[in-house]
Design a protein around this motif. Structure first.
Motif, mmCIF file in Angstrom:
data_model
loop_
_atom_site.group_PDB
_atom_site.id
_atom_site.type_symbol
_atom_site.label_atom_id
_atom_site.label_comp_id
_atom_site.label_asym_id
_atom_site.label_seq_id
_atom_site.Cartn_x
_atom_site.Cartn_y
_atom_site.Cartn_z
ATOM 1 N N LEU A 157 0.625 -1.435 0.082
ATOM 2 C CA LEU A 157 -0.050 -0.178 -0.085
ATOM 3 C C LEU A 157 0.844 0.882 -0.155
ATOM 4 C CD1 LEU A 157 -3.018 0.759 0.554
ATOM 5 C CD2 LEU A 157 -2.773 1.493 2.606
ATOM 6 N N GLU A 178 2.693 3.123 -2.063
ATOM 7 C CA GLU A 178 2.798 4.509 -3.030
ATOM 8 C C GLU A 178 1.793 4.971 -2.919
ATOM 9 O OE1 GLU A 178 3.239 3.886 -7.918
ATOM 10 O OE2 GLU A 178 5.315 3.145 -6.563
ATOM 11 N N SER A 179 -0.066 4.101 -2.637
ATOM 12 C CA SER A 179 -1.201 4.795 -3.062
ATOM 13 C C SER A 179 -1.180 5.737 -1.731
ATOM 14 C CB SER A 179 -1.724 3.719 -2.773
ATOM 15 O OG SER A 179 -1.429 2.553 -4.085
ATOM 16 N N ALA A 234 1.138 8.916 -2.059
ATOM 17 C CA ALA A 234 0.195 9.463 -2.910
ATOM 18 C C ALA A 234 -0.834 10.279 -2.988
ATOM 19 C CB ALA A 234 0.065 8.465 -3.779
ATOM 20 N N ALA A 235 -1.615 9.304 -1.748
ATOM 21 C CA ALA A 235 -3.132 10.240 -1.063
ATOM 22 C C ALA A 235 -2.782 10.876 0.392
ATOM 23 C CB ALA A 235 -3.665 8.702 -0.160
#
Length: 197
Positions: A161, A163-164, A167-168
């Motif tokens: 999780l 990278e996501s 980014a979030a």
């Protein structure tokens, strides 16, 4: 036109299958690691792989063992070299994060857990435990077990999780790895480097 298959010993056949399974894991994820796909990759039959592994879950367990042996050897080497001043301690973090991310160990672990094949993780956990016991011997003043716990959990989470989530949160990719490096350096009493925004 028929193809002539090279005669492999049982050990050579298992090794070829595990390397093919590792390649499939990296290329397409754990759901792609099936007996049929591995057999096709190495020019063998489904029955041949069934003979060597018994089932797809046993193939995944063997793949877990195979990966953990490779990974723990590389991480153990990095730790020893860092202790001797021959390598940057950040290499320990990089090898751990790469093992769970780029090498596919995180996806394989998650797949095993979610598919109910938790027992297949035992060889991985045992390999990590053996490595930590080995690295901790003579270094009882260092928190080797605790460091391993947070590092493995951080690398596993990042592989699934990271990278996501970064980014979030408006953070650059790889920020979890940077934080893990900082934490490791701090636990060793070394200064961390400033991060790019």
């Amino acid at each position: 036109m028929s193809t002539v298959r090279a005669r492999l010993s049982p050990q050579e056949s298992r090794s070829a299958a595990l390397e093919a399974a590792r390649a499939l894991l990296i290329e397409a994820g754990p759901q792609a690691v099936t007996l049929k796909a591995v057999a096709a990759r190495i020019g063998r039959t489904h029955a041949n792989l069934l003979h060597h592994f018994g089932s797809a879950s046993e193939l995944q367990a063997e793949l877990g063992r195979y990966l953990s042996e490779r990974i723990t050897a590389a991480i153990g080497d990095a730790v020893v070299r860092a202790r001797q001043g021959e390598a940057d301690p950040r290499e320990i973090v990089d090898r751990t994060f790469d093992a769970f991310g780029r090498e596919g160990a995180g996806a394989l672990a998650a797949w095993m857990i979610l598919s109910g094949n938790r027992d297949a993780l035992n060889p991985v956990l045992e390999a990590i435990h053996d490595l930590v016991d080995h690295l901790g011997a003579g270094h009882e003043d260092r928190p080797v077990h605790e460091t391993t716990l947070w590092l493995v959990l951080a690398a596993l989470g990042d592989s699934l999780l990271g990278e996501s989530m970064a980014a979030a949160l408006g953070l650059p990719p790889g920020r979890a790895r940077d934080l893990a490096r900082d934490h490791l350096l701090a636990s060793m009493g070394l200064a961390a480097e400033p991060h790019r925004a």
